[in-house]
Design an enzyme around this catalytic site. Structure first.
Site, PDB file in Angstrom:
ATOM      1  CB  SER A   1      -0.870  -0.045   1.259  1.00 32.97           C
ATOM      2  OG  SER A   1      -2.009   0.749   1.126  1.00 32.97           O
ATOM      3  N   PRO A   2       0.398   2.341  -0.622  1.00 32.74           N
ATOM      4  CG  PRO A   2      -0.731   3.790  -2.048  1.00 32.74           C
ATOM      5  CD  PRO A   2      -0.891   2.511  -1.294  1.00 32.74           C
TER       6      PRO A   2
ATOM      7  CB  CYS B   1       3.789   9.616   3.386  1.00 33.77           C
ATOM      8  SG  CYS B   1       2.631  10.351   2.270  1.00 33.77           S
TER       9      CYS B   1
ATOM     10  CB  ALA C   1       0.803  10.401  -1.599  1.00 33.51           C
TER      11      ALA C   1
ATOM     12  CD  GLN D   1      -1.767   7.190  -2.976  1.00 31.02           C
ATOM     13  OE1 GLN D   1      -0.963   7.632  -2.166  1.00 31.02           O
ATOM     14  NE2 GLN D   1      -2.908   6.630  -2.624  1.00 31.02           N
TER      15      GLN D   1
ATOM     16  CE1 TYR E   1      -3.224  14.513   2.813  1.00 29.52           C
ATOM     17  CE2 TYR E   1      -3.689  12.198   2.419  1.00 29.52           C
ATOM     18  CZ  TYR E   1      -3.067  13.187   3.158  1.00 29.52           C
ATOM     19  OH  TYR E   1      -2.298  12.870   4.242  1.00 29.52           O
TER      20      TYR E   1
ATOM     21  NE  ARG F   1      -5.601   3.550  -0.717  1.00 29.04           N
ATOM     22  CZ  ARG F   1      -4.735   3.079   0.178  1.00 29.04           C
ATOM     23  NH1 ARG F   1      -4.098   3.896   0.977  1.00 29.04           N
ATOM     24  NH2 ARG F   1      -4.488   1.777   0.281  1.00 29.04           N
TER      25      ARG F   1
ATOM     26  N   GLY G   1      -0.077  -2.144   4.434  1.00 26.16           N
ATOM     27  CA  GLY G   1       0.837  -1.042   4.689  1.00 26.16           C
ATOM     28  C   GLY G   1       1.765  -1.382   5.832  1.00 26.16           C
ATOM     29  NE  ARG G   2      -1.282   0.484  10.078  1.00 29.66           N
ATOM     30  CZ  ARG G   2      -2.416   0.711  10.737  1.00 29.66           C
ATOM     31  NH1 ARG G   2      -2.398   1.377  11.888  1.00 29.66           N
ATOM     32  NH2 ARG G   2      -3.565   0.284  10.242  1.00 29.66           N
TER      33      ARG G   2
HETATM   34  C1  LIG Z   1       3.614   5.451   7.358  1.00 30.85           C
HETATM   35  C2  LIG Z   1       2.340   5.457   6.563  1.00 30.85           C
HETATM   36  C3  LIG Z   1       2.240   6.302   5.461  1.00 30.85           C
HETATM   37  C4  LIG Z   1       1.080   6.289   4.680  1.00 30.85           C
HETATM   38  N1  LIG Z   1       1.029   7.050   3.523  1.00 30.85           N
HETATM   39  C5  LIG Z   1      -0.002   6.886   2.666  1.00 30.85           C
HETATM   40  C6  LIG Z   1       0.030   7.461   1.375  1.00 30.85           C
HETATM   41  O1  LIG Z   1       1.018   8.076   0.947  1.00 30.85           O
HETATM   42  N2  LIG Z   1      -1.071   7.309   0.592  1.00 30.85           N
HETATM   43  C7  LIG Z   1      -2.159   6.583   1.004  1.00 30.85           C
HETATM   44  O2  LIG Z   1      -3.127   6.470   0.254  1.00 30.85           O
HETATM   45  N3  LIG Z   1      -2.182   5.996   2.214  1.00 30.85           N
HETATM   46  C8  LIG Z   1      -1.137   6.098   3.025  1.00 30.85           C
HETATM   47  N4  LIG Z   1      -1.126   5.411   4.204  1.00 30.85           N
HETATM   48  C9  LIG Z   1      -2.222   4.475   4.493  1.00 30.85           C
HETATM   49  C10 LIG Z   1      -1.848   3.059   4.033  1.00 30.85           C
HETATM   50  O3  LIG Z   1      -1.688   3.006   2.624  1.00 30.85           O
HETATM   51  C11 LIG Z   1      -2.921   2.051   4.439  1.00 30.85           C
HETATM   52  O4  LIG Z   1      -4.110   2.351   3.760  1.00 30.85           O
HETATM   53  C12 LIG Z   1      -3.192   2.076   5.943  1.00 30.85           C
HETATM   54  O5  LIG Z   1      -1.984   2.077   6.672  1.00 30.85           O
HETATM   55  C13 LIG Z   1      -4.027   0.871   6.373  1.00 30.85           C
HETATM   56  O6  LIG Z   1      -3.409  -0.329   6.010  1.00 30.85           O
HETATM   57  P1  LIG Z   1      -2.523  -1.194   7.075  1.00 30.85           P
HETATM   58  O7  LIG Z   1      -3.417  -1.481   8.257  1.00 30.85           O
HETATM   59  O8  LIG Z   1      -2.157  -2.427   6.304  1.00 30.85           O
HETATM   60  O9  LIG Z   1      -1.358  -0.368   7.458  1.00 30.85           O
HETATM   61  C14 LIG Z   1       0.000   5.439   5.026  1.00 30.85           C
HETATM   62  C15 LIG Z   1       0.106   4.632   6.155  1.00 30.85           C
HETATM   63  C16 LIG Z   1       1.260   4.607   6.909  1.00 30.85           C
HETATM   64  C17 LIG Z   1       1.362   3.667   8.080  1.00 30.85           C
END
Ligand SMILES: Cc1cc2nc3c(=O)[nH]c(=O)nc-3n(C[C@H](O)[C@H](O)[C@H](O)COP(=O)(O)O)c2cc1C
Length: 361
Positions: free
Chosen positions: A26-27, A29, A61, A103, A185, A233, A327-328
């Site tokens: 997942s994206p 930052c 992103a 993204q 956003y 998204r 993501g995490r």
């Molecule tokens: C450090 C961090 C940075 C993130 N940056 C973005 C981002 O750039 N774009 C986005 O759509 N979501 C972003 N997210 C959300 C994740 O893509 C994801 O949707 C969210 O963490 C839930 O998934 P998870 O439980 O597997 O972490 C970010 C999450 C984390 C933890």
């Protein structure tokens, strides 16, 4: 891969692209770029996911214009200078068997803020802050910047910024583009009645509030090769009274499908400080599933607290989604895909150097 292999490890065809498996990074930052340029950090950070066989790896992103950055350290794709450094990342990932997407984003009223570990709220001009734009002049929170309301010229410029960024993404070698219309956003700000009080053709009715997203998506689809998949998204709900909700998400998903969007990435929240969320394992999966049931012609990606391989596999087996984004879990274990293959007893195509990797738990 045999038909009885775990679904998580079965390929998925999107346009002319075949994802080797259903695992998507997942994206996220990383707030580690200077002037939007990718550097060694991005190469190592994104490259590591390819070494253990993630099917598709999304960058964080990437801002389509300098004013669209969340923080001064965001990745960007607003100039041709950004292409070659990102090309190093896409080359590395391709050489190691994974696919890579970017993204594209504009932060709108949530722009010009500090990276989480540098501070809170609006970045001061001495620290490189800038004036931000939004659908209207409401700020996200008192400590966030106050936006100026976008004029029709601003709207046209941002649409063109998305298209130019998509064209640069093609030059940098990306396989997929995702338009970020979630998490409060800019595009989400137009969708939600809580952040859009415009009285022109971009505010008010559902049709008007969705017009900007539709304009951006139509323009990006026109500038991004038809044989490559386009992801969008969305936040399925604002988790707040009077906000954007699942019913509107499903309706918009149908419209996006007709515009040639290939995958809807279903997230939630981020629009308002009034949101009431109780997160838990797979808490956003019902939203993905609702879109999947209601909308044809789209694949659906589920995301959010999907941590175990068994949980990811069950979501696919139940037909609730077609792809799983994490993501995490990937920050905790960049080789989650290899761990998942071991857990589910799947053969994972991955680089020979890491094939002896094995976890005891
Ligand atoms: C450090 C961090 C940075 C993130 N940056 C973005 C981002 O750039 N774009 C986005 O759509 N979501 C972003 N997210 C959300 C994740 O893509 C994801 O949707 C969210 O963490 C839930 O998934 P998870 O439980 O597997 O972490 C970010 C999450 C984390 C933890």
């Amino acid at each position: 891969m045999p038909d009885n292999a775990p679904k998580l490890f079965q390929p998925l065809k999107l346009q002319r692209l075949t994802l080797p498996n259903r695992i998507v990074v997942s994206p996220m930052c990383m707030y580690s770029a200077h002037d939007g340029l990718a550097n060694d950090f991005h190469l190592v950070h994104l490259g590591q996911f390819a070494l253990a066989g993630a099917g598709l790896i999304f960058t964080e992103a990437a801002a389509v214009s300098p004013e669209g950055r969340i923080s001064p350290e965001d990745l960007g794709l607003w100039s041709d200078d950004h292409i070659v450094p990102l090309g190093r990342v896409t080359d590395f990932i391709h050489a190691h068997g994974s696919l890579v997407g970017i993204q594209l984003a504009h932060a709108g009223r949530k722009a010009s803020t500090y990276a989480p570990w540098r501070g809170k709220g609006a970045v001061t001009p001495e620290h490189g802050g800038w004036g931000v734009i939004g659908p209207d002049t409401q700020s996200f929170a008192p400590i966030f910047p106050t936006p100026s309301a976008m004029t029709s010229v601003d709207i046209k410029r941002v649409i063109q910024d998305f298209v130019s960024a998509a064209q640069r993404a093609e030059m940098a070698g990306f396989d997929a583009v995702e338009v970020h219309a979630a998490h409060g956003y800019l595009l989400h700000q137009f969708l939600s009645p809580l952040s859009n009080s415009r009285t022109d053709e971009y505010g008010g009715s559902f049709e008007n509030r969705t017009r900007f997203v539709m304009d951006v998506v139509r323009a990006v689809r026109g500038g991004w090769p038809m044989h490559k998949p386009l992801f969008v998204r969305l936040s399925a709900t604002d988790w707040a009274e009077g906000g954007w909700d699942l019913e509107q998400t499903v309706k918009l998903a149908g419209l996006l499908s007709r515009e040639g969007v290939d995958v809807l990435d279903v997230s939630s929240g981020g629009l308002t400080t009034a949101q009431q969320i109780t997160p838990g394992p797979g808490y956003q999966v019902p939203f993905a599933s609702a879109v999947k049931v209601a909308v044809s012609g789209l694949d659906v990606m589920a995301v959010g607290m999907i941590e175990s391989p068994e949980q990811a596999e069950a979501i696919l087996q139940n037909g609730e989604a077609d792809l799983i984004a994490l993501g995490r879990p990937f920050l905790g274990d960049p080789h989650w895909s290899q761990f998942a293959a071991q857990k589910l007893g799947a053969d994972l195509e991955m680089v020979p150097q890491y094939q002896r990797g094995h976890r005891l738990d």
